[in-house]
Every structure is written in C-alpha cells, then in structure tokens.
Design an enzyme around this catalytic site. Structure first.
Site, short mmCIF file in Angstrom:
data_model
loop_
_atom_site.label_atom_id
_atom_site.label_comp_id
_atom_site.label_asym_id
_atom_site.label_seq_id
_atom_site.Cartn_x
_atom_site.Cartn_y
_atom_site.Cartn_z
CG ASP A 106 39.28 45.02 49.68
OD1 ASP A 106 39.46 45.73 49.05
OD2 ASP A 106 37.94 44.55 50.79
N GLY A 156 44.62 42.79 45.48
CA GLY A 156 44.63 41.99 44.34
C GLY A 156 43.49 42.39 44.15
CG ASP A 157 40.71 42.15 39.46
OD1 ASP A 157 39.96 41.85 40.53
OD2 ASP A 157 41.14 42.66 38.66
CG PHE A 158 36.58 39.39 43.98
CD1 PHE A 158 36.07 40.45 43.53
CD2 PHE A 158 37.07 40.45 45.15
CE1 PHE A 158 34.87 41.44 43.29
CE2 PHE A 158 36.18 41.23 46.00
CZ PHE A 158 34.99 41.68 44.20
CG HIS A 172 25.61 42.93 48.89
ND1 HIS A 172 24.55 43.44 48.83
CD2 HIS A 172 26.59 43.41 48.06
CE1 HIS A 172 24.78 43.87 49.70
NE2 HIS A 172 26.84 44.23 49.53
C1 LIG Z 1 31.05 45.98 50.16
S1 LIG Z 1 32.30 45.87 50.44
C2 LIG Z 1 32.03 44.74 51.74
C3 LIG Z 1 33.61 45.18 52.68
C4 LIG Z 1 33.74 43.98 53.56
N1 LIG Z 1 33.55 42.45 52.90
C5 LIG Z 1 32.70 44.21 54.42
O1 LIG Z 1 31.29 42.86 54.23
O2 LIG Z 1 32.12 45.19 55.63
C6 LIG Z 1 32.52 45.76 49.22
C7 LIG Z 1 34.10 45.20 49.19
O3 LIG Z 1 35.26 44.64 48.59
C8 LIG Z 1 36.24 45.13 47.39
N2 LIG Z 1 36.60 45.49 46.13
C9 LIG Z 1 35.82 45.61 44.76
N3 LIG Z 1 36.12 45.23 43.83
C10 LIG Z 1 37.13 44.56 44.52
C11 LIG Z 1 38.16 43.49 43.54
N4 LIG Z 1 38.16 43.63 41.99
N5 LIG Z 1 39.08 42.82 44.40
C12 LIG Z 1 38.89 42.81 45.69
N6 LIG Z 1 38.49 43.35 45.92
C13 LIG Z 1 37.38 43.76 45.69
C14 LIG Z 1 35.91 46.43 48.10
O4 LIG Z 1 37.51 47.57 48.21
C15 LIG Z 1 35.09 46.50 49.63
O5 LIG Z 1 36.48 46.30 49.90
#
Ligand SMILES: C[S@@+](CC[C@H](N)C(=O)[O-])C[C@H]1O[C@@H](n2cnc3c(N)ncnc32)[C@H](O)[C@@H]1O
Length: 335
Positions: A199, A225-227, A245
């Site tokens: 994350d 990191g950054d996905f 989503h």
């Molecule tokens: C809606 S939450 C879902 C969290 C978890 N997977 C769940 O179902 O409860 C979206 C997640 O994506 C992560 N996220 C957003 N942008 C991101 C990025 N650029 N790189 C990595 N993670 C990211 C957020 O920090 C967050 O934890």
C-alpha cells in the site's frame, strides 16, 4: 396505510439522520454513554460534550427514533445494541464511517450536481485534490479512513478466506491492502503461504497491529509504494480488494498491467469487488457506484465491464463467485 409522499419525504430528508448520527459521534456522546455503563442523563452528556442541553436532548430523541438509543426516563438515555456499534473501536468501525460521511465525504456529495456538469470528481472540486492525496497530508483523517476500511473488511469480506482455496499459493500479494485485515485472515487459512502487504508508504507504516493480532506478522512483509508505478514482483496470487472501483478504466487498467507484469507466469489475480447488473447485484451497489463517482472518480462494474477491462490488461476472467452480503470474488488468469 403508507402515504407515498411521506415515504419519499423520508428519503429526500435522509441527510437529517446521518447528520444527527455524525453530531452524536463527533461530540463523543456514544463513547460517554458506553463509559457510563450504557445509560446517562442528557444534562450530563451535554456537560461533557460542552453543548447546550435542550438541543442535544432533541438530537438524542431523534437517535431514539433511529433505534440507536432508548429513553427509559425523561431526558435519560440508554445505548441500544445497534447504538453500541457506533462506539469508538467497535467491530465494523461505524463510528469512523459516521465521521467521514458526516464530514468531508458529505461535503463532496453536496457537489454532485456541479461535478456532473464539469465531469470533475466532486471530492477534488471541494477539497482541491484527490481523496488519497488528501489523506496523505492529514494523518488523523487517514487513520480514520484506514480504520473504517478495516472495519468494513471485518463484516463485508469475512467469507473470503473460506470461499476460495488459498492453500496452493506460495506468495500472496495484497495490492492496496490497507492495514491488512483481509490478508491476515487469508494467511490464517493458508498456513504455508507468505504474504506481502502493499500500500502507500504511510499506510503500511501504520499497519502492524492487525497482522500481529492475527499471528501472521512473521510471514508477512509490508511494502510501501505506488501501484501506478509498480507492485511487488514474484507473487503467485495478487489480491485487489476494493481497488479497481476507486478508479476509472484507464487508471484501473494501469494497475492491472502492473500486476500482470509483476506476477509469476502461472500467477492468478483475485478481485474482491461488487458486481452490477447481475443477479448478485447488492442493494447498495447503485449508491456505492455514485459514491465512487463522487469521492474518487471510480465506478462499480458489470461482469462484461470486468471482462473487457481484464482483457485490455492481459487477463482472462476465469470465475465469479458471489459472497454475502455484497461482494464477489472474481478470479482472472494471464492470457
Ligand atoms: C478503498 S481502500 C481498500 C483497502 C483494502 N483493500 C480493503 O478492501 O479494505 C483503497 C486502498 O488503496 C490504497 N491506495 C490508493 N492509492 C494508492 C497507490 N497509488 N498505491 C498504492 N496504494 C494505494 C489506499 O491507501 C487504500 O488503502
């Protein structure tokens, strides 16, 4: 006999209920009641919350109507079982959701109409930046969001570990896994697997407790990191729960391509998402779709939309399994 106009009026004015709940949670009324053994005088609640007694009592009586409180004696209030779900730290983290939806999320929804006109995401219009950027610079709001997501995982995806056979995978990467609630429950079902919780750096940085409490911290690596740049390589299974989503098709495809690039050739992808327009469409799905439009510019998708999105990123949808109460497990394989 039900009066249709009255039923409609209740929907039109639904915000009254969520704002009353927001006020009570924000003032700490629910936690004060809990600490007092569940029952307290309105006067005492007003004193501790530093607000006026008479209007607070009126808010509390509205919560009685919502079945969150009872009023066993005049101006004396008692938490119900449902009301206890709103105390800080309760399973489900409904207090965190109440604070987010009553606060900045609510303000974004107020901008739905202008956002429809401009095509911009309402949250971005109101706050001047995207949701995840906003959370990056506000640690207290980020903690609230992460705890809200962890709470949701506790009751929305509780069936995931039993519904899918994780035991054959060596390395399971949870992409955007938040504080790791889902990954922890998966690793408990797959005692030989190693986990990677991926994350944003500040999110995984504060993610230890859930993994430790589940007893899986020793075989779970946390990677920040950054996905949109890359995801950790060499995984056998990439789990994306409530990730796609959040994003439009272009951004979602980008994340999927990075997973495709990172996984071993025999790897698999597992999406935990709602599905629209199927017999499995949950009641809340159309509203959640709008919530995504409003908060992140994302969307819920139909099965055909998932098939097309996956295909563009180099995957074939291999199975869909609906889970109660409102999610689907969507498995895909590389093409
Ligand atoms: C809606 S939450 C879902 C969290 C978890 N997977 C769940 O179902 O409860 C979206 C997640 O994506 C992560 N996220 C957003 N942008 C991101 C990025 N650029 N790189 C990595 N993670 C990211 C957020 O920090 C967050 O934890």
């Amino acid at each position: 006999m039900p009066v249709p106009e009255l039923e409609l009026l209740k929907v039109v004015a639904a915000q009254w209920a969520s704002q009353s709940i927001y006020a009570a949670v924000k003032l700490g009324v629910i936690d004060t009641l809990e600490r007092a053994g569940g029952t307290c005088d309105g006067a005492e609640l007003a004193r501790r919350s530093e607000v006026r007694e008479e209007p607070l009592n009126r808010v509390l009586r509205a919560l009685v109507k919502l079945k969150l409180l009872e009023e066993p004696h005049p101006a004396r209030f008692r938490l119900t079982g449902l009301g206890r779900c709103l105390r800080t730290g309760a399973p489900g983290a409904l207090a965190s959701w109440a604070l987010l939806w009553g606060g900045e999320f609510q303000r974004s929804w107020c901008n739905l109409l202008p956002a429809l006109r401009t095509g911009e995401t309402a949250f971005d219009q109101v706050h001047g930046m995207g949701l995840f950027e906003y959370l990056q610079t506000r640690p207290e709001r980020a903690r609230l969001f992460d705890s809200a997501m962890t709470g949701l995982a506790g009751f929305l995806y509780a069936q995931v570990p039993q519904a899918y056979d994780f035991s054959g995978y060596g390395t399971i990467v949870d992409v955007g896994g938040g504080h790791g609630h889902l990954l922890a429950s998966i690793l408990r079902q797959a005692p030989k697997a190693r986990g990677v919780l991926f994350d944003q750096p500040q999110v995984v940085g504060s993610a230890g407790d859930v993994l430790r409490q589940a007893g899986v911290a020793g075989r779970c690596e946390k990677v920040g990191g950054d996905f949109f740049s890359a995801v950790p390589g060499g995984g056998d299974l990439y789990v994306l729960s409530n990730i796609l989503h959040d994003w439009d098709n272009t951004r979602a495809e980008h994340i999927l391509r990075n997973c495709r690039r990172a996984m071993v050739p025999s790897g698999r992808l597992l999406l935990v998402e709602m599905m629209l327009s199927s017999e499995h469409e949950p009641d809340l799905a159309r509203m959640t779709d709008l919530n995504m439009l409003t908060l992140t510019g994302g969307k819920e998708r139909t099965e055909a939309e998932f098939v097309a999105l996956l295909a563009r990123a180099g995957f074939r949808l291999s199975s869909v399994r609906p889970l109660q109460p409102m999610t689907c497990l969507i498995e895909a394989v590389p093409t």
